[in-house]
Write a protein that holds these residues in place. Sequence first.
Motif, PDB file in Angstrom:
ATOM      1  N   TYR A  61      -6.224   3.146   5.447  1.00 41.03           N
ATOM      2  CA  TYR A  61      -5.474   3.865   4.420  1.00 41.03           C
ATOM      3  C   TYR A  61      -4.941   5.189   4.933  1.00 41.03           C
ATOM      4  N   ILE A  62      -5.701   5.865   5.782  1.00 39.14           N
ATOM      5  CA  ILE A  62      -5.202   7.114   6.362  1.00 39.14           C
ATOM      6  C   ILE A  62      -4.095   6.800   7.365  1.00 39.14           C
ATOM      7  N   GLY A  63      -4.343   5.792   8.226  1.00 40.07           N
ATOM      8  CA  GLY A  63      -3.371   5.455   9.259  1.00 40.07           C
ATOM      9  C   GLY A  63      -2.051   4.977   8.712  1.00 40.07           C
ATOM     10  N   VAL A  73       0.845  -1.200   0.000  1.00 42.80           N
ATOM     11  CA  VAL A  73       0.000   0.000   0.000  1.00 42.80           C
ATOM     12  C   VAL A  73       0.881   1.251   0.000  1.00 42.80           C
ATOM     13  N   LYS A  74       1.898   1.280   0.858  1.00 45.74           N
ATOM     14  CA  LYS A  74       2.793   2.440   0.899  1.00 45.74           C
ATOM     15  C   LYS A  74       3.567   2.579  -0.403  1.00 45.74           C
ATOM     16  N   TRP A  75       3.931   1.468  -0.995  1.00 43.34           N
ATOM     17  CA  TRP A  75       4.605   1.474  -2.295  1.00 43.34           C
ATOM     18  C   TRP A  75       3.668   2.054  -3.359  1.00 43.34           C
ATOM     19  N   GLY A  76       2.407   1.655  -3.311  1.00 49.00           N
ATOM     20  CA  GLY A  76       1.423   2.182  -4.250  1.00 49.00           C
ATOM     21  C   GLY A  76       1.236   3.675  -4.104  1.00 49.00           C
ATOM     22  N   TYR A  77       1.239   4.152  -2.860  1.00 53.64           N
ATOM     23  CA  TYR A  77       1.157   5.601  -2.636  1.00 53.64           C
ATOM     24  C   TYR A  77       2.298   6.317  -3.349  1.00 53.64           C
ATOM     25  N   ALA A  78       3.510   5.807  -3.173  1.00 57.55           N
ATOM     26  CA  ALA A  78       4.686   6.453  -3.755  1.00 57.55           C
ATOM     27  C   ALA A  78       4.622   6.448  -5.279  1.00 57.55           C
ATOM     28  N   TYR A 128      -8.234   6.024  -3.614  1.00 56.29           N
ATOM     29  CA  TYR A 128      -7.375   4.892  -3.979  1.00 56.29           C
ATOM     30  C   TYR A 128      -7.936   3.587  -3.433  1.00 56.29           C
ATOM     31  N   ALA A 129      -8.407   3.639  -2.165  1.00 58.69           N
ATOM     32  CA  ALA A 129      -9.024   2.450  -1.581  1.00 58.69           C
ATOM     33  C   ALA A 129     -10.271   2.051  -2.351  1.00 58.69           C
ATOM     34  N   GLY A 130     -11.069   3.045  -2.745  1.00 64.18           N
ATOM     35  CA  GLY A 130     -12.273   2.753  -3.521  1.00 64.18           C
ATOM     36  C   GLY A 130     -11.949   2.051  -4.832  1.00 64.18           C
ATOM     37  N   ALA A 162     -16.977   9.212  -2.453  1.00 59.18           N
ATOM     38  CA  ALA A 162     -16.590  10.183  -1.429  1.00 59.18           C
ATOM     39  C   ALA A 162     -15.262  10.842  -1.781  1.00 59.18           C
ATOM     40  N   GLY A 163     -14.299  10.038  -2.207  1.00 55.16           N
ATOM     41  CA  GLY A 163     -13.006  10.592  -2.580  1.00 55.16           C
ATOM     42  C   GLY A 163     -13.116  11.550  -3.754  1.00 55.16           C
ATOM     43  N   ASN A 164     -13.928  11.185  -4.737  1.00 52.83           N
ATOM     44  CA  ASN A 164     -14.081  12.020  -5.931  1.00 52.83           C
ATOM     45  C   ASN A 164     -14.784  13.338  -5.610  1.00 52.83           C
ATOM     46  N   ILE A 165     -15.827  13.266  -4.785  1.00 53.00           N
ATOM     47  CA  ILE A 165     -16.588  14.477  -4.423  1.00 53.00           C
ATOM     48  C   ILE A 165     -15.683  15.516  -3.768  1.00 53.00           C
ATOM     49  N   PHE A 166     -14.764  15.060  -2.935  1.00 53.50           N
ATOM     50  CA  PHE A 166     -13.900  15.978  -2.208  1.00 53.50           C
ATOM     51  C   PHE A 166     -12.539  16.174  -2.880  1.00 53.50           C
ATOM     52  N   GLY A 167     -12.471  15.858  -4.161  1.00 50.78           N
ATOM     53  CA  GLY A 167     -11.287  16.181  -4.948  1.00 50.78           C
ATOM     54  C   GLY A 167     -10.110  15.266  -4.766  1.00 50.78           C
ATOM     55  N   GLY A 168     -10.355  14.042  -4.381  1.00 52.60           N
ATOM     56  CA  GLY A 168      -9.254  13.123  -4.101  1.00 52.60           C
ATOM     57  C   GLY A 168      -8.938  12.164  -5.218  1.00 52.60           C
ATOM     58  N   THR A 169      -8.938  12.597  -6.463  1.00 57.99           N
ATOM     59  CA  THR A 169      -8.652  11.697  -7.571  1.00 57.99           C
ATOM     60  C   THR A 169      -7.184  11.282  -7.579  1.00 57.99           C
ATOM     61  N   VAL A 170      -6.912  10.132  -8.195  1.00 61.30           N
ATOM     62  CA  VAL A 170      -5.563   9.576  -8.280  1.00 61.30           C
ATOM     63  C   VAL A 170      -5.274   9.244  -9.728  1.00 61.30           C
TER      64      VAL A 170
END
Length: 307
Positions: free
Chosen positions: A99-101, A32-37, A52-54, A212-220
Amino acid sequence: MASKRAEIKRMGILAVLASFCCALWGSAFPVVKWGYALSGMTDGSVWQYIYYAGLRFVLAGALLWVMTVRKIGLPKRQDWQPILWISLFQTVLQYTFFYIGVSKTSGTGASIIAGGNVFVAVMISSLVFHNEKLTAPKVIGCLLGFFGILWVHLHDFNMLTGMHWLGEGLVFMATISYAISTNLMKRFGKTSSPVLLATYQFIVGGIVMLAAGNIFGGTVTLQTAQSIGVLGYLSGVSAIAYVIWSLLLKAYPVSSVAVFGFTTPIFGVIFSDILLAEAGIFDTTAVWIALLLIAIGIMIVNRSEGV
């Protein structure tokens, strides 16, 4: 004699399949951390992690649906309530916290804390769902296990600066959500297909998190084949491990299945060392003392069940 051999074989199957699931889940912590990077999310917003989780869980549900739709079909009216409840705790709440933690802690730390899901699941099974009796050995084993989880952070008595409550604290909240979902799957799996519940709870939960992620601008943006491959791996981990785990919960007591969760932090430490080179983040002795205490706690709980 034949019945004893059958029981040994049955427990052997449980051990192999449950350990396989835990190996997959243990690898997910550093991946997961690798995917973030790879996706440029090392300093991303909360809603990027949710988005990302979605993506991960919609893909996991879609993968299961393609593989099993001819067998499971569409949910019936009575299936929707179990799907929604399991989706809330297993996917939406657990992985929002997770995912946040995990973005604010190390893969090693997250994996050790998540090892507490064994003890939390046993406590909730006994005190909330009344699936099994809470005995003194179980309490002692659970307390010992939790102490092991804390030990890796508190061995230098640096409680206030050694823990990040938005990191380890949220990973622990994810552990509680997971424990509740484990017991929900045990209960609902008696009347509905575990594969059906797993498939549609991933789809429903993934859509909620994606929206939820998309509504608040969290696209990846997945710009490389490697970042797409990592997301695909995480989706496959979810699909394969959770279905196997759900089928085991249907066939065995919660304690008998959950007790194998102690291998998750062990695999997490190993994979974090290999993929993220995190061996130097924690005191190595403290890590192994923590894992030893967790293992002893599990053996005590396991023995009290007569497994």
